[in-house]
Design a protein around this motif. Structure first.
Motif, PDB file in Angstrom:
ATOM      1  N   VAL A 360       0.790  -1.052  -0.051  1.00 25.27           N
ATOM      2  CA  VAL A 360      -0.148  -0.018   0.201  1.00 25.27           C
ATOM      3  C   VAL A 360       1.103   1.188   0.066  1.00 25.27           C
ATOM      4  O   VAL A 360       1.847   1.455   0.818  1.00 25.27           O
ATOM      5  N   ALA A 361       0.633   2.151  -0.785  1.00 31.35           N
ATOM      6  CA  ALA A 361       1.451   3.351  -1.018  1.00 31.35           C
ATOM      7  C   ALA A 361       0.978   4.514  -0.263  1.00 31.35           C
ATOM      8  O   ALA A 361       1.795   5.170   0.215  1.00 31.35           O
ATOM      9  N   LYS A 362      -0.451   4.874  -0.220  1.00 32.37           N
ATOM     10  CA  LYS A 362      -0.842   5.748   0.872  1.00 32.37           C
ATOM     11  C   LYS A 362      -2.378   5.583   0.982  1.00 32.37           C
ATOM     12  O   LYS A 362      -3.094   4.630   0.565  1.00 32.37           O
ATOM     13  N   ILE A 363      -2.862   6.179   2.011  1.00 32.34           N
ATOM     14  CA  ILE A 363      -4.307   6.112   2.348  1.00 32.34           C
ATOM     15  C   ILE A 363      -5.026   7.348   2.085  1.00 32.34           C
ATOM     16  O   ILE A 363      -4.163   8.414   2.490  1.00 32.34           O
ATOM     17  N   ILE A 364      -6.011   7.485   1.675  1.00 32.65           N
ATOM     18  CA  ILE A 364      -7.107   8.708   1.441  1.00 32.65           C
ATOM     19  C   ILE A 364      -8.125   8.405   2.463  1.00 32.65           C
ATOM     20  O   ILE A 364      -8.987   7.544   2.141  1.00 32.65           O
ATOM     21  N   LEU A 365      -8.448   9.167   3.583  1.00 32.17           N
ATOM     22  CA  LEU A 365      -9.561   9.012   4.512  1.00 32.17           C
ATOM     23  C   LEU A 365     -10.528  10.082   3.934  1.00 32.17           C
ATOM     24  O   LEU A 365     -10.221  11.470   4.072  1.00 32.17           O
ATOM     25  N   THR A 366     -11.624   9.653   3.614  1.00 30.96           N
ATOM     26  CA  THR A 366     -12.697  10.485   3.447  1.00 30.96           C
ATOM     27  C   THR A 366     -14.241  10.115   3.482  1.00 30.96           C
ATOM     28  O   THR A 366     -14.347   9.106   4.413  1.00 30.96           O
ATOM     29  N   ARG A 367     -14.977  10.763   3.159  1.00 32.95           N
ATOM     30  CA  ARG A 367     -16.518  10.379   3.431  1.00 32.95           C
ATOM     31  C   ARG A 367     -17.465  10.949   2.409  1.00 32.95           C
ATOM     32  O   ARG A 367     -17.064  11.511   1.264  1.00 32.95           O
ATOM     33  N   VAL A 368     -19.054  10.422   2.733  1.00 28.59           N
ATOM     34  CA  VAL A 368     -19.779  10.852   1.603  1.00 28.59           C
ATOM     35  C   VAL A 368     -19.835  12.348   1.644  1.00 28.59           C
ATOM     36  O   VAL A 368     -19.819  13.044   2.563  1.00 28.59           O
ATOM     37  N   GLY A 369     -20.053  12.757   0.356  1.00 29.85           N
ATOM     38  CA  GLY A 369     -19.984  14.406   0.257  1.00 29.85           C
ATOM     39  C   GLY A 369     -21.162  14.972  -0.865  1.00 29.85           C
ATOM     40  O   GLY A 369     -21.958  13.832  -1.390  1.00 29.85           O
ATOM     41  N   PRO A 370     -21.145  16.199  -0.883  1.00 23.33           N
ATOM     42  CA  PRO A 370     -22.094  16.826  -1.702  1.00 23.33           C
ATOM     43  C   PRO A 370     -21.862  16.670  -3.322  1.00 23.33           C
ATOM     44  O   PRO A 370     -20.576  16.316  -3.688  1.00 23.33           O
ATOM     45  N   GLY A 371     -22.747  16.909  -4.244  1.00 25.76           N
ATOM     46  CA  GLY A 371     -22.499  17.002  -5.706  1.00 25.76           C
ATOM     47  C   GLY A 371     -21.464  18.271  -6.039  1.00 25.76           C
ATOM     48  O   GLY A 371     -20.933  18.981  -5.186  1.00 25.76           O
ATOM     49  N   PRO A 372     -21.538  18.678  -7.434  1.00 24.01           N
ATOM     50  CA  PRO A 372     -21.004  19.841  -7.924  1.00 24.01           C
ATOM     51  C   PRO A 372     -21.169  20.967  -7.068  1.00 24.01           C
ATOM     52  O   PRO A 372     -22.351  21.400  -6.876  1.00 24.01           O
ATOM     53  N   GLN A 373     -20.239  21.824  -6.969  1.00 24.62           N
ATOM     54  CA  GLN A 373     -20.408  22.965  -6.330  1.00 24.62           C
ATOM     55  C   GLN A 373     -20.079  24.400  -7.057  1.00 24.62           C
ATOM     56  O   GLN A 373     -18.973  24.275  -7.811  1.00 24.62           O
ATOM     57  N   ASP A 374     -20.886  25.399  -7.128  1.00 20.92           N
ATOM     58  CA  ASP A 374     -20.530  26.557  -7.871  1.00 20.92           C
ATOM     59  C   ASP A 374     -19.028  27.312  -7.049  1.00 20.92           C
ATOM     60  O   ASP A 374     -19.164  26.989  -5.778  1.00 20.92           O
ATOM     61  N   THR A 375     -18.244  27.868  -7.917  1.00 19.94           N
ATOM     62  CA  THR A 375     -17.243  28.579  -7.187  1.00 19.94           C
ATOM     63  C   THR A 375     -16.836  29.808  -7.740  1.00 19.94           C
ATOM     64  O   THR A 375     -16.728  29.974  -8.923  1.00 19.94           O
ATOM     65  N   GLU A 376     -16.357  30.901  -7.005  1.00 21.70           N
ATOM     66  CA  GLU A 376     -15.910  31.894  -7.673  1.00 21.70           C
ATOM     67  C   GLU A 376     -14.507  31.856  -7.959  1.00 21.70           C
ATOM     68  O   GLU A 376     -14.086  32.765  -8.847  1.00 21.70           O
ATOM     69  N   GLN A 377     -13.866  30.925  -7.497  1.00 20.12           N
ATOM     70  CA  GLN A 377     -12.386  30.456  -7.928  1.00 20.12           C
ATOM     71  C   GLN A 377     -12.289  30.399  -9.557  1.00 20.12           C
ATOM     72  O   GLN A 377     -13.041  29.216  -9.770  1.00 20.12           O
ATOM     73  N   CYS A 378     -11.459  30.960 -10.492  1.00 27.15           N
ATOM     74  CA  CYS A 378     -11.539  30.954 -11.731  1.00 27.15           C
ATOM     75  C   CYS A 378     -10.050  30.778 -12.112  1.00 27.15           C
ATOM     76  O   CYS A 378      -9.182  31.435 -11.946  1.00 27.15           O
ATOM     77  N   LEU A 379     -10.134  29.632 -12.920  1.00 31.30           N
ATOM     78  CA  LEU A 379      -8.699  29.273 -13.329  1.00 31.30           C
ATOM     79  C   LEU A 379      -8.128  29.793 -14.782  1.00 31.30           C
ATOM     80  O   LEU A 379      -7.260  29.503 -15.255  1.00 31.30           O
ATOM     81  N   ILE A 380      -9.005  30.777 -15.286  1.00 29.20           N
ATOM     82  CA  ILE A 380      -9.034  31.404 -16.548  1.00 29.20           C
ATOM     83  C   ILE A 380      -8.839  32.955 -16.357  1.00 29.20           C
ATOM     84  O   ILE A 380      -9.559  33.750 -15.520  1.00 29.20           O
ATOM     85  N   ASN A 381      -8.016  33.644 -17.096  1.00 26.89           N
ATOM     86  CA  ASN A 381      -7.959  35.196 -16.878  1.00 26.89           C
ATOM     87  C   ASN A 381      -8.886  35.603 -17.709  1.00 26.89           C
ATOM     88  O   ASN A 381      -9.074  35.230 -18.966  1.00 26.89           O
ATOM     89  N   LYS A 382      -9.682  36.576 -17.125  1.00 33.53           N
ATOM     90  CA  LYS A 382     -10.748  36.930 -17.757  1.00 33.53           C
ATOM     91  C   LYS A 382     -10.452  38.327 -18.793  1.00 33.53           C
ATOM     92  O   LYS A 382     -11.160  38.637 -19.994  1.00 33.53           O
ATOM     93  N   GLU A 383      -9.267  38.534 -18.836  1.00 35.08           N
ATOM     94  CA  GLU A 383      -8.761  39.703 -19.698  1.00 35.08           C
ATOM     95  C   GLU A 383      -8.496  38.772 -21.194  1.00 35.08           C
ATOM     96  O   GLU A 383      -8.825  39.138 -22.274  1.00 35.08           O
ATOM     97  N   THR A 384      -7.515  37.745 -20.982  1.00 35.23           N
ATOM     98  CA  THR A 384      -6.860  36.968 -21.913  1.00 35.23           C
ATOM     99  C   THR A 384      -7.812  35.912 -22.394  1.00 35.23           C
ATOM    100  O   THR A 384      -7.406  35.190 -23.752  1.00 35.23           O
ATOM    101  N   GLY A 385      -8.533  35.306 -21.795  1.00 31.78           N
ATOM    102  CA  GLY A 385      -9.384  33.953 -21.911  1.00 31.78           C
ATOM    103  C   GLY A 385      -8.235  32.722 -21.916  1.00 31.78           C
ATOM    104  O   GLY A 385      -8.816  31.784 -22.123  1.00 31.78           O
ATOM    105  N   LEU A 386      -6.801  33.156 -21.339  1.00 34.16           N
ATOM    106  CA  LEU A 386      -6.173  31.935 -21.121  1.00 34.16           C
ATOM    107  C   LEU A 386      -5.922  31.508 -19.629  1.00 34.16           C
ATOM    108  O   LEU A 386      -6.381  32.290 -18.786  1.00 34.16           O
ATOM    109  N   PRO A 387      -5.342  30.185 -19.512  1.00 35.78           N
ATOM    110  CA  PRO A 387      -5.230  29.703 -18.163  1.00 35.78           C
ATOM    111  C   PRO A 387      -4.197  30.986 -17.324  1.00 35.78           C
ATOM    112  O   PRO A 387      -3.610  31.436 -17.860  1.00 35.78           O
TER     113      PRO A 387
END
Ligand SMILES: Nc1ncnc2c1ncn2[C@@H]1O[C@H](COP(=O)(O)OP(=O)(O)OP(=O)(O)O)[C@@H](O)[C@H]1O
Ligand SMILES: C[C@@](O)(CCOP(=O)(O)OP(=O)(O)O)CC(=O)O
Length: 388
Positions: A360-387
């Motif tokens: 075993v290389a590693k363990i991930i401890l987690t639980r039941v969770g919610p569906g997709p969530q809206d987020t304000e975090q944006c990976l795209i530059n709103k001026e250039t349209g690029l990452p």
């Protein structure tokens, strides 16, 4: 130039009743209905931002910082369906910008290893489809949207809901009734936890898509599974979730994992996803349940050797107590209060197989969770349209 953006996060789901087999390969229509638990995005999540602008010249995807092709049949099918729905929105309100005619930039990041048997394709396609549906302001229900994610990767349709989810196989040839639905929300049974044992392994040799094709074409046992086993199990498993009957839920989960791997082995040539460590984990969980005098933990394995162990929070001390005894040396225990862990007194010490530890290389401890969530975090530059 105006750049319009939208972002979402989406979860991984791990099936407790497995999807294995397609009746239509291009539409990703399954030969059986399936059930899954959606896992918390605190531990495993995809974040996807999408942008559109009249000035973009081609559809583009950046995955984990690297440009990726958007030409796969599956992605093309998803984008086509989403654009068709947007076209209908624009036809109803002609003042809206013609996003349906513009190219898309998609930027996505998984906070866990991609293509490593941790269902990144499920989180990835559900995030992609959900983010574009949000950008396009589509009025369709989540089940409708799930049909589009299904075309990206079958299991992705289940990641559009949180909690406990069913993918109803449907019977229409066009797939119009093959969709994900909620069995119960996270709040119904929030104490479900999952420990993922990431088993050291080389890249899997048989991808799910081709593996299921071989099984459908060659396994006799598979016919028995889809006709006589899964239909009843599907009804029973939904009941165990609604009744919060962990012992029965766990038994069905383990039996279904075993049934799925049995039809893989019954394929010709045989497909083997479990390794020696996986088999030892199976034995360990059966020994734990026997020692506890009740079923307090369930294993399940997808198309690879990683084990997912479901258990209830109330049994965490003894379930994690055992796992910590054997795998305490690997990464992933940071969040746990070790003082709370205890090895079940009745656990037979001669069954503590320390040989398993190195698998075993590693363990991930987690639980039941919610569906997709809206987020304000944006990976795209709103001026250039690029990452960013
Ligand atoms: N965030 C993402 N956005 C878009 N596509 C993604 C994303 N993450 C993964 N994918 C797609 O899914 C593929 C990986 O799917 P694959 O089935 O090989 O692995 P997995 O889903 O991580 O593992 P498994 O299916 O065994 O659980 C990637 O190559 C990519 O095409
Ligand atoms: C064993 C499984 O994880 C198989 C998942 O298969 P995929 O959804 O990855 O397959 P495609 O539809 O071909 O993309 C079981 C499950 O998640 O139900």
């Amino acid at each position: 130039m105006s750049v319009y953006t939208a972002s979402t996060t989406a979860p991984v789901n791990i099936a407790t009743l497995k999807y294995w087999g397609k009746r239509d390969k291009s539409l990703n229509l399954p030969t059986n209905s399936s059930i899954s638990v959606t896992l918390s995005q605190d531990d495993l999540r995809t974040l996807t931002s999408v942008a559109t602008s009249s000035s973009f010249t081609e559809d583009q995807l950046w995955l984990n910082g690297t440009p990726e092709s958007l030409t796969s049949e599956r992605t093309v099918a998803c984008l086509k369906d989403l654009r068709a729905l947007r076209t209908a929105v624009e036809a109803r309100d002609t003042s809206l910008p013609k996003f349906s005619e513009w190219k898309l930039h998609i930027v996505s990041e998984n906070n866990f290893p991609t293509a490593a048997g941790l269902a990144s394709s499920a989180a990835g396609f559900s995030a992609l489809v959900k983010a574009i549906a949000k950008l396009y302001e589509l009025p369709e229900s989540m089940s409708e949207i799930s049909k589009i994610a299904r075309k990206g990767s079958g299991s992705a349709c289940r990641s559009l809901f949180g909690g406990y989810v069913a993918w109803e196989m449907g019977s229409e040839v066009d797939g119009s009734d093959s969709k994900a639905v909620e069995v119960a929300p996270l709040e119904h049974w929030p104490s479900m936890k999952a420990a993922i044992l990431v088993v050291s392994a080389d890249k899997k040799d048989t991808p799910s898509t081709s593996g299921m094709q071989t099984t459908v074409a060659t396994s006799d046992l598979f016919q028995h599974r889809i006709k006589n086993v899964v239909p009843t199990r599907f009804i029973e498993m939904k009941e165990t979730i609604l009744n919060k009957d962990f012992a029965k839920f766990a038994e069905l989960t383990m039996k279904d994992s075993n049934s799925f791997h049995a039809v893989c082995l019954d394929s010709y040539p045989p497909i083997k996803y479990l390794n020696d460590t996986s088999m030892k984990v199976i034995k360990l969980i059966h020994t734990l349940n026997a020692a506890a005098g009740e079923t307090i933990a369930a294993y399940t394995f997808d198309a690879g050797p990683n084990a997912v162990i479901y258990y209830l929070e109330e049994n965490e001390a003894v379930v994690l107590g055992l796992l910590h005894e054997l795998f305490g040396g690997v990464a992933g225990w940071e969040k746990v209060d070790k003082e709370q862990l205890t090895l079940l007194k009745a656990f037979p010490k001669e069954h503590l197989d320390y040989d398993i530890t190195k698998g075993v290389a590693k363990i991930i401890l987690t639980r039941v969770g919610p569906g997709p969530q809206d987020t304000e975090q944006c990976l795209i530059n709103k001026e250039t349209g690029l990452p960013n």
